[in-house]
Design an enzyme around this catalytic site. Structure first.
Site, PDB file in Angstrom:
ATOM      1  N   LYS A 192       0.816  -1.211   0.000  1.00 60.36           N
ATOM      2  CA  LYS A 192       0.000   0.000   0.000  1.00 60.36           C
ATOM      3  C   LYS A 192       0.846   1.257   0.000  1.00 60.36           C
ATOM      4  O   LYS A 192       0.478   2.266  -0.600  1.00 60.36           O
ATOM      5  CB  LYS A 192      -0.925   0.015   1.215  1.00 60.36           C
ATOM      6  CG  LYS A 192      -2.077  -0.947   1.086  1.00 60.36           C
ATOM      7  CD  LYS A 192      -3.223  -0.538   1.980  1.00 60.36           C
ATOM      8  CE  LYS A 192      -4.428  -1.412   1.703  1.00 60.36           C
ATOM      9  NZ  LYS A 192      -5.537  -1.138   2.604  1.00 60.36           N
ATOM     10  N   LYS A 220      -8.068  -9.726  -9.625  1.00 59.80           N
ATOM     11  CA  LYS A 220      -9.123  -9.843  -8.630  1.00 59.80           C
ATOM     12  C   LYS A 220     -10.235  -8.827  -8.930  1.00 59.80           C
ATOM     13  O   LYS A 220      -9.953  -7.717  -9.393  1.00 59.80           O
ATOM     14  CB  LYS A 220      -8.491  -9.546  -7.255  1.00 59.80           C
ATOM     15  CG  LYS A 220      -9.299 -10.061  -6.088  1.00 59.80           C
ATOM     16  CD  LYS A 220      -8.500  -9.957  -4.799  1.00 59.80           C
ATOM     17  CE  LYS A 220      -9.447  -9.720  -3.638  1.00 59.80           C
ATOM     18  NZ  LYS A 220      -8.791  -9.706  -2.343  1.00 59.80           N
ATOM     19  N   LYS A 248     -13.202  -3.129  -6.158  1.00 60.97           N
ATOM     20  CA  LYS A 248     -14.199  -2.062  -6.141  1.00 60.97           C
ATOM     21  C   LYS A 248     -13.662  -0.800  -6.796  1.00 60.97           C
ATOM     22  O   LYS A 248     -14.411   0.117  -7.092  1.00 60.97           O
ATOM     23  CB  LYS A 248     -14.665  -1.778  -4.722  1.00 60.97           C
ATOM     24  CG  LYS A 248     -13.578  -1.569  -3.697  1.00 60.97           C
ATOM     25  CD  LYS A 248     -14.163  -1.673  -2.286  1.00 60.97           C
ATOM     26  CE  LYS A 248     -13.060  -1.628  -1.234  1.00 60.97           C
ATOM     27  NZ  LYS A 248     -13.534  -2.035   0.076  1.00 60.97           N
TER      28      LYS A 248
END
Ligand code: TRP
Length: 338
Positions: free
Chosen positions: A118, A201, A204
Site C-alpha cells: 500500500k 481480482k 471495487k
C-alpha cells in the site's frame, strides 16, 4: 498459550471505503452468515477506524459505513444472532491498540507485506495509522478474546501477527490472558475475479464498472454484466482440468458454484459441453435470483439510515459488554491505576 480454555468466538470486519462487490459477498459475508447460522458466537464489525488510515471524505465515510452494515443485514447477518456494530463506537479498540503498539516490535511491522504494497515507494508520506494498522487489527480481535477469524489470504499475515502480539503480551506479563487466534482462510475458489480479465481480482476500484458486480447493482445491471463478461470461444469442458489456462471461464464457473452452494466440479458436471450462449444466461438468472433481493433490501435500508444506526448502536452496546471487562483486566495486568 492454550486454545481450549477459551470459548470459540468469531470476529471479522470489513472496511467502509468505497462500495462492496460480489467478491466481498461470496468471499466473506456469505461465509460469515454460515458461521452465524452454525450457532457460533459471532461478532461482525464495520471497521471505520481502519478506513481512515487513508483519506476518507467524511460524508462518504458515513455513507459507506451504513452501506456495509446494510449489506451485512441484507445478506442474512441477523442482529439478534450476531453482534453487528461499527468499530469507532467501542473505544476499547483504540485503547487496546495503544497497549499493543507498545508490545509489537517495529521489526514485526516492517515485515507486513500489505503495508509495503500500500505504501509503495511512498513510505515517508503515508499516515502513521497505516503503519500501525495491524496492531489495531490485533486489538479488534483480542478485545473480544476471539478464537476464529475468517479472512482472505491477504490478511493471514495480520492474524499471525495477532498471535505474536498475544504471545508476547502473555509472556511479558506472565499471564495466559489472550487466546491463540486461528485464521479461517477462504478457499481459492471463493476468490472472485474481474469479469473483463480473469487474472485480476474483482476490485471495487477498477476503472470500468462492467468488470465487477456491485452489491448495490439491480437485476438489469447484474444480468447485463454477466452476459457481457469476457470469455473464450470454447464450450465448457467436462472436468476442471479443462479450465486450466482459461481464467475467465474458470471464474464464471466458480461464481456459479458459489452462488448455488455447489462445488465447481458439480457445476461442470451439469454444464459439460455447454456453450456460453447457454451458460451465461443461466448464470445471469441465478445471480439475479440470489443478489437482487439483497441489493433491493440494501436500497430499502439506505433509505432508512435511522434503522441502520439503531442496529449499530445496539450492537455497540453488546460489544462493549464483552470488551469492557477484557480491557479492565488488561489495564490491571499492565499495572495501570484505575
Ligand atoms: N484488515 C482487514 C481487511 O482489510 C479488515 C479488518 C480489520 C479485520 N480488523 C479486522 C478483519 C479484524 C478481521 C479481523 O480486510
Amino acid at each position: 498459550m492454550s486454545q481450549t480454555a477459551f470459548t470459540p468466538r468469531v470476529f471479522s470486519g470489513i472496511k467502509p471505503s468505497g462500495g462492496l462487490t460480489l467478491g466481498n459477498y461470496l468471499g466473506a459475508i456469505k461465509r460469515w452468515v454460515a458461521m452465524q447460522d452454525e450457532g457460533m458466537e459471532t461478532v461482525y464489525c464495520v471497521v471505520d477506524m481502519h478506513a481512515i488510515t487513508v483519506w476518507q471524505d467524511p460524508a462518504a465515510l458515513t455513507r459507506a459505513t451504513r452501506e456495509v452494515a446494510a449489506a451485512f443485514i441484507a445478506s442474512g447477518i441477523d442482529p439478534a444472532k450476531s453482534i453487528l456494530f461499527n468499530q469507532s463506537q467501542v473505544s476499547g479498540h483504540a485503547e487496546l491498540a495503544w497497549i499493543f503498539n507498545c508490545v509489537a516490535r517495529v521489526g514485526w511491522m516492517n515485515r507486513m507485506t500489505q503495508f509495503k504494497d500500500k505504501a509503495g515507494s511512498n513510505t515517508e508520506k503515508v499516515s502513521l495509522g497505516l503503519y500501525a494498522y495491524p496492531s489495531l487489527m490485533a486489538a479488534d480481535i483480542l478485545l473480544y478474546h476471539a478464537t476464529h477469524v475468517p479472512v482472505g489470504e491477504d490478511q493471514k499475515q495480520h492474524v499471525e501477527l495477532t498471535r505474536d502480539i498475544a504471545n508476547k503480551f502473555n509472556h511479558d506479563f506472565k499471564v495466559d490472558f489472550f487466546p491463540e487466534t486461528i485464521p479461517v482462510i477462504e478457499g481459492p475458489a471463493m476468490r472472485v475475479m474481474n469479469l473483463r480479465d480473469g487474472t485480476k481480482k474483482m476490485s471495487k476500484s477498477g476503472e470500468s464498472d462492467m468488470e465487477r458486480i456491485n452489491m448495490t447493482d439491480d437485476a438489469d445491471a447484474i444480468a447485463k454484466k454477466f452476459k457481457k463478461a469476457r470469455t473464450d470461444p470454447e464450450p465448457l469442458p467436462s472436468d476442471l482440468e479443462g479450465l486450466k489456462d482459461r481464467p475467465e471461464a474458470r471464474n464464471l464457473v466458480d461464481i456459479y458454484a458459489g452462488l448455488s452452494d455447489q462445488t465447481p466440479q458439480q457445476v461442470i458436471a451439469e454444464y459439460a459441453g455447454a456453450g456460453w450462449g447457454r451458460f451465461k444466461p443461466a448464470l445471469a438468472e441465478l445471480a439475479v435470483e440470489k443478489l437482487a433481493p439483497i441489493s433491493g433490501e440494501m436500497a430499502r435500508l439506505m433509505d432508512q439510515p435511522g434503522e441502520i444506526d439503531a442496529v449499530l448502536r445496539r450492537g455497540a452496546e453488546q460489544a462493549r459488554n464483552i470488551a469492557e471487562p477484557v480491557l479492565k483486566k488488561t489495564y490491571d495486568i499492565v499495572g495501570f491505576v484505575r
